[in-house]
Design a protein around this motif. Structure first.
Motif, PDB file in Angstrom:
ATOM      1  N   ALA A  83     -65.780 -39.710 -89.718  1.00 12.52           N
ATOM      2  CA  ALA A  83     -65.158 -40.478 -90.799  1.00 12.52           C
ATOM      3  C   ALA A  83     -65.891 -41.781 -91.067  1.00 12.52           C
ATOM      4  O   ALA A  83     -65.548 -42.496 -92.007  1.00 12.52           O
ATOM      5  CB  ALA A  83     -63.699 -40.776 -90.451  1.00 12.52           C
ATOM      6  N   ALA A 121     -66.352 -34.942 -98.049  1.00 11.32           N
ATOM      7  CA  ALA A 121     -65.970 -35.749 -96.896  1.00 11.32           C
ATOM      8  C   ALA A 121     -66.449 -37.177 -97.122  1.00 11.32           C
ATOM      9  O   ALA A 121     -67.580 -37.520 -96.772  1.00 11.32           O
ATOM     10  CB  ALA A 121     -66.572 -35.176 -95.617  1.00 11.32           C
ATOM     11  N   HIS A 453     -60.676 -37.735 -87.049  1.00  5.80           N
ATOM     12  CA  HIS A 453     -61.816 -37.250 -87.817  1.00  5.80           C
ATOM     13  C   HIS A 453     -61.572 -37.425 -89.316  1.00  5.80           C
ATOM     14  O   HIS A 453     -60.547 -37.947 -89.749  1.00  5.80           O
ATOM     15  CB  HIS A 453     -62.099 -35.795 -87.457  1.00  5.80           C
ATOM     16  CG  HIS A 453     -62.239 -35.575 -85.987  1.00  5.80           C
ATOM     17  ND1 HIS A 453     -63.278 -36.100 -85.253  1.00  5.80           N
ATOM     18  CD2 HIS A 453     -61.442 -34.918 -85.092  1.00  5.80           C
ATOM     19  CE1 HIS A 453     -63.131 -35.768 -83.980  1.00  5.80           C
ATOM     20  NE2 HIS A 453     -62.029 -35.057 -83.855  1.00  5.80           N
ATOM     21  N   ASN A 454     -62.526 -36.945 -90.096  1.00  4.31           N
ATOM     22  CA  ASN A 454     -62.587 -37.288 -91.511  1.00  4.31           C
ATOM     23  C   ASN A 454     -61.327 -36.920 -92.287  1.00  4.31           C
ATOM     24  O   ASN A 454     -60.679 -37.781 -92.894  1.00  4.31           O
ATOM     25  CB  ASN A 454     -63.813 -36.613 -92.133  1.00  4.31           C
ATOM     26  CG  ASN A 454     -64.151 -37.179 -93.486  1.00  4.31           C
ATOM     27  OD1 ASN A 454     -63.413 -36.984 -94.439  1.00  4.31           O
ATOM     28  ND2 ASN A 454     -65.257 -37.889 -93.576  1.00  4.31           N
ATOM     29  N   GLU A 455     -60.983 -35.648 -92.292  1.00  6.79           N
ATOM     30  CA  GLU A 455     -59.894 -35.192 -93.157  1.00  6.79           C
ATOM     31  C   GLU A 455     -58.565 -35.835 -92.782  1.00  6.79           C
ATOM     32  O   GLU A 455     -57.823 -36.318 -93.642  1.00  6.79           O
ATOM     33  CB  GLU A 455     -59.778 -33.667 -93.087  1.00  6.79           C
ATOM     34  CG  GLU A 455     -58.728 -33.097 -94.024  1.00  6.79           C
ATOM     35  CD  GLU A 455     -58.699 -31.574 -93.995  1.00  6.79           C
ATOM     36  OE1 GLU A 455     -57.854 -30.997 -94.701  1.00  6.79           O
ATOM     37  OE2 GLU A 455     -59.514 -30.971 -93.265  1.00  6.79           O
ATOM     38  N   PHE A 457     -58.103 -38.590 -91.065  1.00 10.95           N
ATOM     39  CA  PHE A 457     -58.130 -40.033 -91.305  1.00 10.95           C
ATOM     40  C   PHE A 457     -57.786 -40.351 -92.749  1.00 10.95           C
ATOM     41  O   PHE A 457     -56.924 -41.191 -93.028  1.00 10.95           O
ATOM     42  CB  PHE A 457     -59.499 -40.630 -90.971  1.00 10.95           C
ATOM     43  CG  PHE A 457     -59.661 -42.020 -91.536  1.00 10.95           C
ATOM     44  CD1 PHE A 457     -58.988 -43.093 -90.972  1.00 10.95           C
ATOM     45  CD2 PHE A 457     -60.431 -42.248 -92.674  1.00 10.95           C
ATOM     46  CE1 PHE A 457     -59.094 -44.375 -91.513  1.00 10.95           C
ATOM     47  CE2 PHE A 457     -60.549 -43.519 -93.219  1.00 10.95           C
ATOM     48  CZ  PHE A 457     -59.880 -44.585 -92.635  1.00 10.95           C
ATOM     49  N   TRP A 458     -58.473 -39.704 -93.703  1.00 10.95           N
ATOM     50  CA  TRP A 458     -58.242 -40.045 -95.104  1.00 10.95           C
ATOM     51  C   TRP A 458     -56.833 -39.673 -95.539  1.00 10.95           C
ATOM     52  O   TRP A 458     -56.216 -40.378 -96.345  1.00 10.95           O
ATOM     53  CB  TRP A 458     -59.277 -39.360 -95.997  1.00 10.95           C
ATOM     54  CG  TRP A 458     -60.625 -40.001 -95.891  1.00 10.95           C
ATOM     55  CD1 TRP A 458     -61.764 -39.452 -95.386  1.00 10.95           C
ATOM     56  CD2 TRP A 458     -60.973 -41.341 -96.262  1.00 10.95           C
ATOM     57  NE1 TRP A 458     -62.796 -40.354 -95.425  1.00 10.95           N
ATOM     58  CE2 TRP A 458     -62.347 -41.524 -95.964  1.00 10.95           C
ATOM     59  CE3 TRP A 458     -60.267 -42.403 -96.822  1.00 10.95           C
ATOM     60  CZ2 TRP A 458     -63.011 -42.722 -96.205  1.00 10.95           C
ATOM     61  CZ3 TRP A 458     -60.936 -43.598 -97.062  1.00 10.95           C
ATOM     62  CH2 TRP A 458     -62.289 -43.743 -96.758  1.00 10.95           C
TER      63      TRP A 458
END
Length: 558
Positions: A83, A121, A453-455, A457-458
């Protein structure tokens, strides 16, 4: 924290604890997101969010010019996508209009896009700021030579006492202890230069082995370095903190701040990173001028309205007294960062990390490991001839984060350094994907709910910053095409009393809003704000509120 010698046992124990905590963490997020969403403001800091959340943000790096060669293969191979991504820019890059460097300031946030699936991402950017480029080794040697000159250590004395080269690290005091006559000459020379070290009882301080005793020697060393810097200035040398304080780069700093402000995301900023005993030390005049220069930079960012910028104090050294001496203050600091390159199986390395962690914890600041990777040949991922790479470098690396009360982000530098020119080309290949067995262990570690992680987190971040909750079941909303660089068609189901359609950026700021009457089911958004300005590339949220349901969809603008 734990003792370095106990890290393997602690990793196993905390693994159980963290796994059980992972469920608790997830539950806390689910139960608190809706309540926080009602009051969350766009000014929410990433540092504050992660301190409360408890998880560790997964980051990767380093440098936008290594993005396609080193970062993208890792992102594509990893089930746990980072992220956070780090890069660098120099003020002279801005002054010379280096377009590649300038564009990365906003391009970083766009992150990674899979052209086959359309999955996007976005990335939280972390940028390292320096005033200008320099040869680290050459600059360090120049400063060390001037330092020896201030101490009165001539080439003949170096040969006599077995000193192969001039240095200014603390190992020099061990040499003085071994050679009292050399120490006596150094004392006499410094007295003649107006710096009196005769109250320094070197044998007693070296035997005491406390941080306070060590800091007395550090202070003497740094005072002599200032005298050496004065001599270099007279010879035409420049120091970056003095140049920033003089306002020589105010225009460039403001331009960088404007670019940071335009990014719809938190933005982490490191200024003169690895300060005390790292790569920045040879171009810094003193602790006082460094602190003043960093404060000046932060104030310029604030004047430009870059409220999404969060500032990292990255000293790269232990000793609580010395960390405090260089610390710019709570008002100018959001994060504290160490670097991890050596194995934490070494008690000395573990102690350095613990000092920096505890320094942050005392101030309730989160710790980000802004640079990390095994630079020793023995521990590099491609070294399959040594079976202990994971156990001796990576396992204690993650053990430190697991045991830390304030570690909230890490950036692993997965780079083939050997393909690069420059100061660190000898560091070899630190990419974890070159070793399948190691990469499998890496992925297993990062699958722990402790890591963010990325998904996920956002999803969590946008719900907190926009007040948008998870999609309910009573309404539908579609956005097409997505990603898009042109007009976007937005469709939804029937509403009883009409609906409000809004567009938010990732800072939670509403940039467009339209009230749609009952019976309307489609709208075309042309990618502009309510002021008619074209939005920058990035990730945005489409929100439909019909009075009964609130639905959100994410859209990527190219």
């Amino acid at each position: 924290m734990i003792a370095a010698t106990d890290y393997k046992h602690a990793t196993r124990c905390t693994g159980c604890r963290i796994w059980s905590m992972g469920c608790v963490i997830i539950q806390i997020i689910v139960t608190t997101t809706s309540s926080l969403a009602q009051t969350a403001a766009p000014a929410l800091k990433l540092a504050s969010f992660l301190l409360e959340d408890g998880r560790i943000l997964h980051g990767y790096g380093m440098d936008m010019f290594r993005w396609h060669t080193d970062a993208v293969p890792y992102i594509e191979a990893s089930a746990n996508k980072p992220a956070l991504y780090g890069s660098y820019i120099r003020f002279t890059d801005v002054r010379s209009r280096d377009q590649d460097r300038l564009e990365q300031l906003t391009r970083l946030h766009k992150g990674w896009s899979d052209p086959d699936s359309g999955i996007q991402a976005p990335i939280v950017p972390m940028i390292g700021l320096q005033a200008w480029s320099y040869d680290f080794q050459e600059r360090r040697d120049t400063l060390a030579a001037a330092f020896f000159d201030i101490l009165g250590i001539s080439p003949q004395a170096m040969q006599q006492f077995g000193l192969e080269r001039a240095v200014y690290d603390m190992s020099l005091f061990a040499t003085f202890l071994q050679h009292p006559s050399l120490w006596s000459c150094v004392q006499d020379t410094l007295v003649g230069r107006g710096l009196d070290p005769r109250d320094i009882d070197l044998p007693a301080l070296m035997a005491e082995q406390t941080e306070e005793a060590e800091y007395r020697l550090i202070s003497l060393r740094d005072s002599a370095l200032v005298l050496a810097a004065d001599r270099l200035i007279d010879a035409g040398f420049q120091f970056q903190d003095l140049a920033v304080l003089d306002g020589a780069f105010d225009d460039e700093i403001r331009e960088i701040a404007d670019s940071v402000r335009s990014v719809p995301s938190p933005y982490l900023v490191r200024f003169m990173y690895e300060t005390i005993d790292g790569v920045s030390r040879p171009v810094l005049y003193s602790s006082e001028t460094f602190k003043a220069a960093l404060r000046h930079l932060v104030e310029l960012f604030r004047e430009q309205g870059a409220t999404n910028a969060e500032f990292i104090y990255h000293p790269n050294a232990g000793n609580a007294f010395n960390l405090a001496a260089w610390y710019p203050g709570d008002s100018w600091t959001d994060w504290v960062s160490p670097s991890i390159f050596h194995s934490l199986t070494s008690p000395a390395q573990w102690d350095i990390m613990e000092d920096q962690h505890d320094f942050a914890a005392l101030r309730n600041l989160p710790v980000i490991i802004a640079e990390s990777g095994p630079t020793s040949q023995k521990y590099r991922p491609h070294n399959t001839s040594y079976p202990g790479v994971w156990e001796d470098w990576f396992q204690p690396y993650f053990a430190f984060m697991r045991q830390s009360t304030h570690a909230r982000a890490f950036v692993y530098i997965g780079v083939d350094w050997g393909r690069l020119d420059g100061n660190f080309s000898h560091w070899g290949d630190t990419r974890v994907i070159v070793n399948p067995d190691l990469f499998a262990r890496w992925e297993a570690e990062l699958s722990d709910p402790l890591y963010l992680h990325n998904e996920e987190f956002w999803s969590t971040w946008t719900s907190l910053t926009t007040g948008i909750e998870s999609p309910p079941t009573g309404q539908t909303l579609s956005v097409w095409p997505n990603p898009s660089s042109g007009n976007v068609s937005i469709r939804w189901g029937d509403t009883r009393h009409g609906a409000t359609l809004s567009v938010y950026n990732l800072l939670g700021q509403r940039i467009h809003s339209t009230r749609m009457p009952h019976g309307t089911h489609t709208l075309t958004w042309d990618g502009t704000t309510h002021a008619g300005e074209i939005v920058r590339p990035g990730v945005y949220l489409i929100r439909l509120d019909d009075g009964l349901d609130v639905i959100t969809r994410t859209i990527v603008r190219n």
